[in-house]
Structure formats: structure tokens, C-alpha cells
Design a protein around this motif. Structure first.
Motif, PDB file in Angstrom:
ATOM      1  N   ILE A 101       0.859  -1.194   0.000  1.00 40.87           N
ATOM      2  CA  ILE A 101       0.000   0.000   0.000  1.00 40.87           C
ATOM      3  C   ILE A 101       0.897   1.245   0.000  1.00 40.87           C
ATOM      4  O   ILE A 101       1.873   1.309   0.761  1.00 40.87           O
ATOM      5  N   PHE A 102       0.549   2.189  -0.843  1.00 42.51           N
ATOM      6  CA  PHE A 102       1.284   3.454  -0.970  1.00 42.51           C
ATOM      7  C   PHE A 102       0.332   4.599  -0.619  1.00 42.51           C
ATOM      8  O   PHE A 102      -0.770   4.659  -1.164  1.00 42.51           O
ATOM      9  N   LEU A 103       0.778   5.500   0.248  1.00 43.03           N
ATOM     10  CA  LEU A 103      -0.074   6.625   0.645  1.00 43.03           C
ATOM     11  C   LEU A 103       0.642   7.955   0.438  1.00 43.03           C
ATOM     12  O   LEU A 103       1.833   8.084   0.747  1.00 43.03           O
ATOM     13  N   LYS A 104      -0.105   8.913  -0.062  1.00 44.87           N
ATOM     14  CA  LYS A 104       0.362  10.312  -0.131  1.00 44.87           C
ATOM     15  C   LYS A 104      -0.587  11.131   0.735  1.00 44.87           C
ATOM     16  O   LYS A 104      -1.811  11.009   0.609  1.00 44.87           O
ATOM     17  N   PHE A 105      -0.030  11.935   1.631  1.00 46.30           N
ATOM     18  CA  PHE A 105      -0.849  12.756   2.536  1.00 46.30           C
ATOM     19  C   PHE A 105      -0.765  14.229   2.161  1.00 46.30           C
ATOM     20  O   PHE A 105       0.231  14.688   1.613  1.00 46.30           O
ATOM     21  N   GLU A 106      -1.803  14.942   2.517  1.00 44.34           N
ATOM     22  CA  GLU A 106      -1.786  16.402   2.433  1.00 44.34           C
ATOM     23  C   GLU A 106      -2.487  16.909   3.682  1.00 44.34           C
ATOM     24  O   GLU A 106      -3.663  16.555   3.910  1.00 44.34           O
ATOM     25  N   GLU A 107      -1.782  17.685   4.484  1.00 44.30           N
ATOM     26  CA  GLU A 107      -2.311  18.175   5.767  1.00 44.30           C
ATOM     27  C   GLU A 107      -2.912  17.050   6.588  1.00 44.30           C
ATOM     28  O   GLU A 107      -4.063  17.120   7.045  1.00 44.30           O
ATOM     29  N   ASP A 108      -2.157  15.985   6.732  1.00 47.89           N
ATOM     30  CA  ASP A 108      -2.506  14.810   7.539  1.00 47.89           C
ATOM     31  C   ASP A 108      -3.727  14.040   7.014  1.00 47.89           C
ATOM     32  O   ASP A 108      -4.342  13.281   7.748  1.00 47.89           O
ATOM     33  N   ARG A 109      -4.080  14.250   5.785  1.00 47.68           N
ATOM     34  CA  ARG A 109      -5.208  13.532   5.191  1.00 47.68           C
ATOM     35  C   ARG A 109      -4.703  12.787   3.950  1.00 47.68           C
ATOM     36  O   ARG A 109      -3.880  13.337   3.203  1.00 47.68           O
ATOM     37  N   VAL A 110      -5.187  11.565   3.746  1.00 46.82           N
ATOM     38  CA  VAL A 110      -4.728  10.792   2.580  1.00 46.82           C
ATOM     39  C   VAL A 110      -5.276  11.430   1.304  1.00 46.82           C
ATOM     40  O   VAL A 110      -6.480  11.532   1.105  1.00 46.82           O
ATOM     41  N   LYS A 111      -4.321  11.860   0.469  1.00 50.16           N
ATOM     42  CA  LYS A 111      -4.708  12.504  -0.781  1.00 50.16           C
ATOM     43  C   LYS A 111      -4.775  11.467  -1.892  1.00 50.16           C
ATOM     44  O   LYS A 111      -5.593  11.539  -2.794  1.00 50.16           O
ATOM     45  N   GLU A 112      -3.872  10.493  -1.810  1.00 50.35           N
ATOM     46  CA  GLU A 112      -3.816   9.468  -2.844  1.00 50.35           C
ATOM     47  C   GLU A 112      -3.405   8.143  -2.222  1.00 50.35           C
ATOM     48  O   GLU A 112      -2.547   8.123  -1.333  1.00 50.35           O
ATOM     49  N   ALA A 113      -4.024   7.056  -2.661  1.00 48.64           N
ATOM     50  CA  ALA A 113      -3.670   5.728  -2.159  1.00 48.64           C
ATOM     51  C   ALA A 113      -3.652   4.757  -3.326  1.00 48.64           C
ATOM     52  O   ALA A 113      -4.529   4.801  -4.189  1.00 48.64           O
ATOM     53  N   LEU A 114      -2.639   3.912  -3.342  1.00 44.53           N
ATOM     54  CA  LEU A 114      -2.533   2.894  -4.391  1.00 44.53           C
ATOM     55  C   LEU A 114      -2.146   1.570  -3.742  1.00 44.53           C
ATOM     56  O   LEU A 114      -1.583   1.547  -2.641  1.00 44.53           O
ATOM     57  N   PHE A 115      -2.415   0.482  -4.440  1.00 50.83           N
ATOM     58  CA  PHE A 115      -2.027  -0.835  -3.923  1.00 50.83           C
ATOM     59  C   PHE A 115      -1.436  -1.652  -5.059  1.00 50.83           C
ATOM     60  O   PHE A 115      -1.648  -1.367  -6.242  1.00 50.83           O
ATOM     61  N   GLN A 116      -0.735  -2.691  -4.637  1.00 44.81           N
ATOM     62  CA  GLN A 116      -0.238  -3.675  -5.593  1.00 44.81           C
ATOM     63  C   GLN A 116      -0.207  -5.018  -4.882  1.00 44.81           C
ATOM     64  O   GLN A 116       0.025  -5.061  -3.675  1.00 44.81           O
ATOM     65  N   THR A 117      -0.438  -6.095  -5.614  1.00 38.90           N
ATOM     66  CA  THR A 117      -0.356  -7.414  -4.987  1.00 38.90           C
ATOM     67  C   THR A 117       0.144  -8.444  -5.975  1.00 38.90           C
ATOM     68  O   THR A 117      -0.063  -8.300  -7.187  1.00 38.90           O
ATOM     69  N   ASP A 118       0.797  -9.464  -5.441  1.00 40.80           N
ATOM     70  CA  ASP A 118       1.197 -10.588  -6.281  1.00 40.80           C
ATOM     71  C   ASP A 118       0.244 -11.758  -6.020  1.00 40.80           C
ATOM     72  O   ASP A 118       0.518 -12.879  -6.393  1.00 40.80           O
ATOM     73  N   GLY A 119      -0.849 -11.452  -5.332  1.00 47.26           N
ATOM     74  CA  GLY A 119      -1.752 -12.513  -4.884  1.00 47.26           C
ATOM     75  C   GLY A 119      -2.955 -12.744  -5.779  1.00 47.26           C
ATOM     76  O   GLY A 119      -3.016 -12.276  -6.920  1.00 47.26           O
ATOM     77  N   CYS A 120      -3.908 -13.415  -5.207  1.00 51.42           N
ATOM     78  CA  CYS A 120      -5.103 -13.864  -5.920  1.00 51.42           C
ATOM     79  C   CYS A 120      -6.066 -12.715  -6.231  1.00 51.42           C
ATOM     80  O   CYS A 120      -5.844 -11.578  -5.811  1.00 51.42           O
ATOM     81  N   GLY A 121      -7.143 -13.051  -6.907  1.00 45.17           N
ATOM     82  CA  GLY A 121      -8.155 -12.055  -7.255  1.00 45.17           C
ATOM     83  C   GLY A 121      -8.744 -11.382  -6.041  1.00 45.17           C
ATOM     84  O   GLY A 121      -8.982 -10.169  -6.048  1.00 45.17           O
ATOM     85  N   SER A 122      -8.965 -12.122  -4.966  1.00 41.10           N
ATOM     86  CA  SER A 122      -9.595 -11.483  -3.809  1.00 41.10           C
ATOM     87  C   SER A 122      -8.612 -10.575  -3.072  1.00 41.10           C
ATOM     88  O   SER A 122      -9.015  -9.589  -2.465  1.00 41.10           O
ATOM     89  N   SER A 123      -7.316 -10.857  -3.146  1.00 44.75           N
ATOM     90  CA  SER A 123      -6.355  -9.925  -2.532  1.00 44.75           C
ATOM     91  C   SER A 123      -6.324  -8.629  -3.346  1.00 44.75           C
ATOM     92  O   SER A 123      -6.159  -7.541  -2.799  1.00 44.75           O
ATOM     93  N   MET A 124      -6.543  -8.750  -4.652  1.00 45.05           N
ATOM     94  CA  MET A 124      -6.611  -7.565  -5.508  1.00 45.05           C
ATOM     95  C   MET A 124      -7.839  -6.726  -5.141  1.00 45.05           C
ATOM     96  O   MET A 124      -7.750  -5.504  -4.978  1.00 45.05           O
ATOM     97  N   VAL A 125      -8.966  -7.389  -4.978  1.00 41.48           N
ATOM     98  CA  VAL A 125     -10.206  -6.695  -4.606  1.00 41.48           C
ATOM     99  C   VAL A 125     -10.048  -6.022  -3.237  1.00 41.48           C
ATOM    100  O   VAL A 125     -10.416  -4.858  -3.054  1.00 41.48           O
ATOM    101  N   CYS A 126      -9.455  -6.743  -2.291  1.00 42.80           N
ATOM    102  CA  CYS A 126      -9.307  -6.199  -0.929  1.00 42.80           C
ATOM    103  C   CYS A 126      -8.300  -5.048  -0.907  1.00 42.80           C
ATOM    104  O   CYS A 126      -8.524  -4.038  -0.223  1.00 42.80           O
ATOM    105  N   GLY A 127      -7.192  -5.173  -1.644  1.00 44.90           N
ATOM    106  CA  GLY A 127      -6.216  -4.089  -1.719  1.00 44.90           C
ATOM    107  C   GLY A 127      -6.854  -2.847  -2.324  1.00 44.90           C
ATOM    108  O   GLY A 127      -6.635  -1.723  -1.856  1.00 44.90           O
TER     109      GLY A 127
END
Ligand code: FES
Length: 143
Positions: free
Chosen positions: A60-86
Motif C-alpha cells: 500500500i502506498f499513501l500520499k498525505f496532504e495536511e494529515d489527510r490521505v490525498k492518494e492511495a494505491l495498492f499492488q499485490t502478487d496474490g489472488c483475485g480477492s487480494s486484488m479486490v481487498c487491496g
């Protein structure tokens, strides 16, 4: 490809889609077909990577602005449900303050996506653990 082979492949694909929709439910199925928030980030403010007991990893990657998450991204090498959950973990993180991020848990991810089969529930907890790891990383960098 011959028409017969084309048809066979198409039928097989439709069967996989139908079975996935039945097993995971409409919300998770749609997200599986269209995994929003997937990607990586250059110099995130918070980064978390946790490997589950199943051997799969969610980042999980997070970018904050004034202590609030401005952008969030995920990546997984796992199954379809790990992709959905990420994907849902990242979506639920956007707009939250660092304090509010602890409210994104395995349970709340499962609730948001309408539940998962018993054997896939751990994927939601893995996604939450990665998100909390990213939060920890952010907090440490603040000091
Ligand atoms: Fe382990 Fe999906 S099976 S994260």
C-alpha cells in the motif's frame, strides 16, 4: 484463431466470470474486473508491505496532504480477492486523516465489499495490515 476455438475461449471466459460473480458477489466481482487504485507510487509518504500466511503480498502506498490521505494505491502478487481487498483498502483510505485510518480494518473492508467466501476472508485482513503498516511508516516519518 478458428471460429470454433474463438467460441470455446469466449464461453470459457464467460463461465469463469459467472462463477466468480457467484462466489464473490456483485460488488467484489465488479472490482475484480476493474481494480481501481492499482499501481505504485514514487516516494510515498507512507508505504506498507505485508506478506500473508498464504505467501501473498499486498503493498500500500499513501500520499498525505495536511494529515489527510490525498492518494492511495495498492499492488499485490496474490489472488483475485487480494486484488479486490487491496483496491477497497486504498479506496477507503482516501480522504481519511491518520487517526481515521485505523478504522479501516479487515472487518470494515469485508463489510464494504459485501463479504467474501470463508477461505478468502484473510485477504481483507492482509490488506488492512498493509494499510496500517503504511500508516506506521507515515507516522515514523512525521517524527
Ligand atoms: Fe492470500 Fe489472497 S489468498 S491474500
Amino acid at each position: 484463431m478458428s471460429d470454433a476455438l474463438d467460441n470455446f475461449v469466449q464461453q470459457l471466459q464467460e463461465q469463469i466470470y459467472e462463477e466468480t460473480k457467484e462466489a464473490f458477489g456483485e460488488t467484489a466481482y465488479q472490482r475484480w474486473r476493474n481494480p481501481l487504485y492499482m499501481g505504485t507510487m514514487e516516494s510515498p509518504d507512507g508505504y506498507g508491505r505485508v506478506k500473508g500466511g498464504c505467501g501473498d503480498t499486498i503493498d500500500i502506498f499513501l500520499k498525505f496532504e495536511e494529515d489527510r490521505v490525498k492518494e492511495a494505491l495498492f499492488q499485490t502478487d496474490g489472488c483475485g480477492s487480494s486484488m479486490v481487498c487491496g483496491s477497497f483498502a486504498a479506496e477507503m483510505a482516501v480522504g481519511k486523516t491518520s487517526d481515521e485510518l485505523v478504522e479501516v480494518t479487515g472487518e470494515s473492508i469485508l463489510e464494504k465489499l459485501g463479504g467474501l467466501p470463508e477461505e478468502n476472508k484473510h485477504c481483507a485482513f492482509l490488506a488492512a495490515a498493509s494499510l496500517h503498516e503504511a500508516l506506521d511508516d507515515y507516522m515514523v516519518k512525521q517524527k
